[in-house]
Design a protein around this motif. Structure first.
Motif, short mmCIF file in Angstrom:
data_model
loop_
_atom_site.label_atom_id
_atom_site.label_comp_id
_atom_site.label_asym_id
_atom_site.label_seq_id
_atom_site.Cartn_x
_atom_site.Cartn_y
_atom_site.Cartn_z
N PRO A 30 66.96 39.22 20.23
CA PRO A 30 66.37 40.62 20.05
C PRO A 30 65.50 40.39 18.69
O PRO A 30 64.49 41.25 18.88
CB PRO A 30 67.69 41.01 19.53
CG PRO A 30 68.91 40.49 20.26
CD PRO A 30 68.25 39.21 20.38
N GLY A 31 65.75 39.55 17.97
CA GLY A 31 64.63 39.34 16.80
C GLY A 31 63.17 38.87 17.59
O GLY A 31 62.33 39.67 16.94
N PHE B 236 63.51 44.92 13.47
CA PHE B 236 63.65 43.27 13.44
C PHE B 236 64.21 42.84 12.14
O PHE B 236 65.05 42.10 12.07
CB PHE B 236 62.02 43.05 13.60
CG PHE B 236 61.84 41.45 13.14
CD1 PHE B 236 62.38 40.35 13.94
CD2 PHE B 236 61.23 41.17 11.94
CE1 PHE B 236 62.06 39.07 13.57
CE2 PHE B 236 61.11 39.94 11.42
CZ PHE B 236 61.44 38.97 12.41
N LEU B 237 63.62 43.58 11.01
CA LEU B 237 64.39 43.06 9.85
C LEU B 237 65.63 43.33 9.62
O LEU B 237 66.37 42.61 8.96
CB LEU B 237 63.54 44.10 8.49
CG LEU B 237 61.83 43.95 8.35
CD1 LEU B 237 61.53 44.56 7.38
CD2 LEU B 237 61.67 42.34 8.07
N PHE B 238 66.35 44.43 10.23
CA PHE B 238 67.69 44.70 10.13
C PHE B 238 68.46 43.62 11.03
O PHE B 238 69.53 43.00 10.66
CB PHE B 238 67.76 45.98 10.73
CG PHE B 238 69.48 46.40 10.95
CD1 PHE B 238 70.14 46.80 9.84
CD2 PHE B 238 69.92 46.16 12.25
CE1 PHE B 238 71.55 47.04 10.03
CE2 PHE B 238 71.25 46.58 12.30
CZ PHE B 238 71.90 46.75 11.15
N VAL B 239 67.77 43.32 12.06
CA VAL B 239 68.13 42.07 12.93
C VAL B 239 68.48 40.78 12.11
O VAL B 239 69.29 40.01 12.37
CB VAL B 239 67.61 42.26 14.30
CG1 VAL B 239 68.09 40.88 14.97
CG2 VAL B 239 67.94 43.33 15.13
N GLU B 240 67.46 40.52 11.88
CA GLU B 240 67.46 39.37 10.89
C GLU B 240 68.39 39.23 9.71
O GLU B 240 68.94 37.95 9.63
CB GLU B 240 66.05 38.90 10.51
CG GLU B 240 64.99 38.94 11.49
CD GLU B 240 65.29 38.04 12.52
OE1 GLU B 240 65.07 36.82 12.13
OE2 GLU B 240 65.74 38.22 13.73
N ARG B 241 68.80 40.40 9.19
CA ARG B 241 69.84 40.24 8.13
C ARG B 241 71.11 40.11 8.77
O ARG B 241 72.28 39.63 7.99
CB ARG B 241 69.62 41.53 7.59
CG ARG B 241 68.66 41.60 6.38
CD ARG B 241 68.91 42.87 5.48
NE ARG B 241 67.58 42.81 4.54
CZ ARG B 241 67.70 42.14 3.28
NH1 ARG B 241 68.75 41.27 3.32
NH2 ARG B 241 66.69 42.36 2.62
#
Length: 498
Positions: free
Chosen positions: A211-212, A254-259
């Motif tokens: 997903p990222g 993307f930033l949320f998924v990476e966290r």
């Protein structure tokens, strides 16, 4: 016993420790050269491509950006796929996909087919390229064999650049389709040799941040689409506004998924050091300036100065030599001079050369007006780019060198299409504001050609602005020469890890 089946199997799977020159290094370095060469020749083919397929200015830019977005956006995931499913398998899959996509590029009938095939090429390269470098470490034993293999692999970047200028120019003289179709027999040969020459690696089952990777690529694509199509479709167009909004939303997601991801492509812990963040920004902007500059200079010398593709390719060779000379100088100075001053010096040389280039017109000649700036800009880029990857890995343990090096490569690769989207919009807007038009240069009247040339040279001002941002970022880098020297040693040590 030494002649037991088990012993024979272990021997067959052992890394190469003596003779480096063989099928394995031909396969791995051949892929590297093919990927580099493909990126180089595409610039030389832009003018013939636009004329033959009737591409718009934005469509012409998409020939470059679609490849770079897919390559840069999926590169981190491509490396993880090799770890998860076996590097040999993924290398063969990546080269196969790149080869099929090259065939589709060569057979493209219209703008949409070509751009889609170029994106598919980028996906193949994103899987094969990082896997190829990782395979060097598992195919060749630590020590002289691996050092020599890495040197040959790295040299293919330079060889591919020079060869791309000459071979690409010569092939484009016949037909732009040949620059893509030539990859087909090469790719088939590489796949065939890979089955025999490469050894499979251990597979590590880990969570893949698919997903990222998808969100990052879609986000960048949406932003690039809006910036690229804005001048021709209109900045108030629903498609442009919608693409920009969708791109920004995807990047935020993307930033949320990476966290929250178990195994994120972009671990935020690697960005805790402000010096490293400044380094990545400098890499991003230098990469953007170089990517955009080569595209617009190639267009200028062909559309405005009436150079053939081969002559245009030869005209770029001094750029490669300037870059190589600076790289040699910078690699020695980086352990003696604070890296920010080396980068800043390179950036200033770039800015001077680019601003001078922005004054060129159809009466300019190569020896009087282009030769020295081409060498100078190449030297400036080389001086700036050598210390930056070392700064990216300065002061970190060996376990983090791989991820940080990969992120630096992604920053440079994505800097190109994102910068080109902005700079290309500037160039098109300038041309249209002067009464010019988009499309085939051969169909333009003298006034429209002058407007087209003004747009191309104005693009170099945009490249200079990119270089200014790189210089500002460089001023924030506080790594010392001793830290850079340690990074050099750590990089060599990391390459020696099986």
């Amino acid at each position: 016993m030494s002649d037991s089946p088990t012993s024979e199997t272990a021997s067959a799977n052992a890394p190469v420790a003596t003779r480096v020159i063989g099928l394995a290094i031909i396969v791995l370095s051949g892929l590297q050269m093919m990927v580099v060469l493909d990126g180089t020749v595409a610039n030389l083919a832009l003018a013939p491509l636009q004329a033959d397929l009737g591409l718009s200015d934005s469509g012409r830019n998409w020939v470059l950006t679609s490849y770079a977005l897919a390559f840069g956006g999926l590169m981190l995931l491509g490396g993880r796929l090799g770890d998860a499913y076996g590097r040999k398998k993924m290398f063969i899959a990546g080269v196969s996909l790149f080869t099929v996509a090259s065939l589709l590029c060569g057979l493209a009938l219209n703008e949409g087919m070509l751009i889609a095939a170029r994106a598919l090429q980028g996906v193949g390269a994103a899987v094969a390229s990082p896997t190829a470098f990782a395979l060097v470490a598992t195919t060749f034993a630590a020590g002289p064999a691996r050092n020599q293999a890495i040197a040959i692999f790295a040299a293919m970047t330079g060889v591919g650049s020079i060869a791309g200028l000459i071979i690409g120019g010569a092939l484009t003289e016949v037909s732009w389709r040949l620059i893509f179709l030539i990859n087909v027999p090469i790719g088939i040969a590489l796949v065939g040799m890979a089955f025999r020459a490469l050894r499979e690696t251990n597979q590590t089952r880990l969570a893949l941040d698919v997903p990222g990777a998808i969100l990052a690529t879609l986000g960048c694509t949406g932003v690039v689409f809006a910036l690229t199509e804005g001048p021709e479709m209109g900045w108030g167009s629903i498609a442009v506004i919608g693409a920009l909004a969708a791109g920004l939303v995807a990047l935020a997601a993307f930033l949320f998924v990476e966290r929250t991801a178990d195994n994120p492509l972009l671990p935020f812990s690697l960005f805790a050091d402000r010096n490293r963040v400044a380094t990545f920004l400098a890499i991003f902007f230098v990469g953007g300036a170089m990517f955009s500059m080569t595209a617009f200079v190639a267009l200028f010398v062909q559309d405005i100065m009436q150079y053939s593709p081969l002559r245009a390719g030869i005209a770029f060779i001094p750029f490669a030599f300037g870059l190589g000379a600076a790289a040699s100088v910078a690699s020695k100075l980086a352990v003696k001079v604070q890296p920010r001053w080396l980068v800043l010096t390179g950036v200033v040389i770039m800015i001077v050369g680019l601003l001078y280039g922005s004054t060129l017109d159809s009466d300019s000649t190569y020896l009087a007006n282009l030769f020295v700036p081409v060498i100078g800009i190449g030297f400036g880029i080389g001086l700036a780019m050598v210390p930056l990857p070392l700064c990216a890995i300065a002061g970190v343990p060996e376990t983090e060198i791989g991820p940080l090096t990969a992120i630096a490569q992604v920053a440079q690769t994505l800097g190109g299409p994102l910068a080109l989207s902005v700079i290309g919009a500037m160039a098109t807007s300038k041309t249209l504001s002067l009464g010019g038009t988009s499309g085939k240069a051969a169909d333009m009247n003298p006034a429209q050609l002058i407007a087209l040339g003004e747009g191309y040279t104005f693009a170099l001002v945009g490249c200079a602005v990119c270089a200014v941002f790189a210089g500002i970022a460089a001023l924030c880098i506080r790594f010392t020469p001793s830290q850079v020297a340690q990074a050099q040693a750590a990089e060599k040590a990391a390459q020696g890890i099986a």
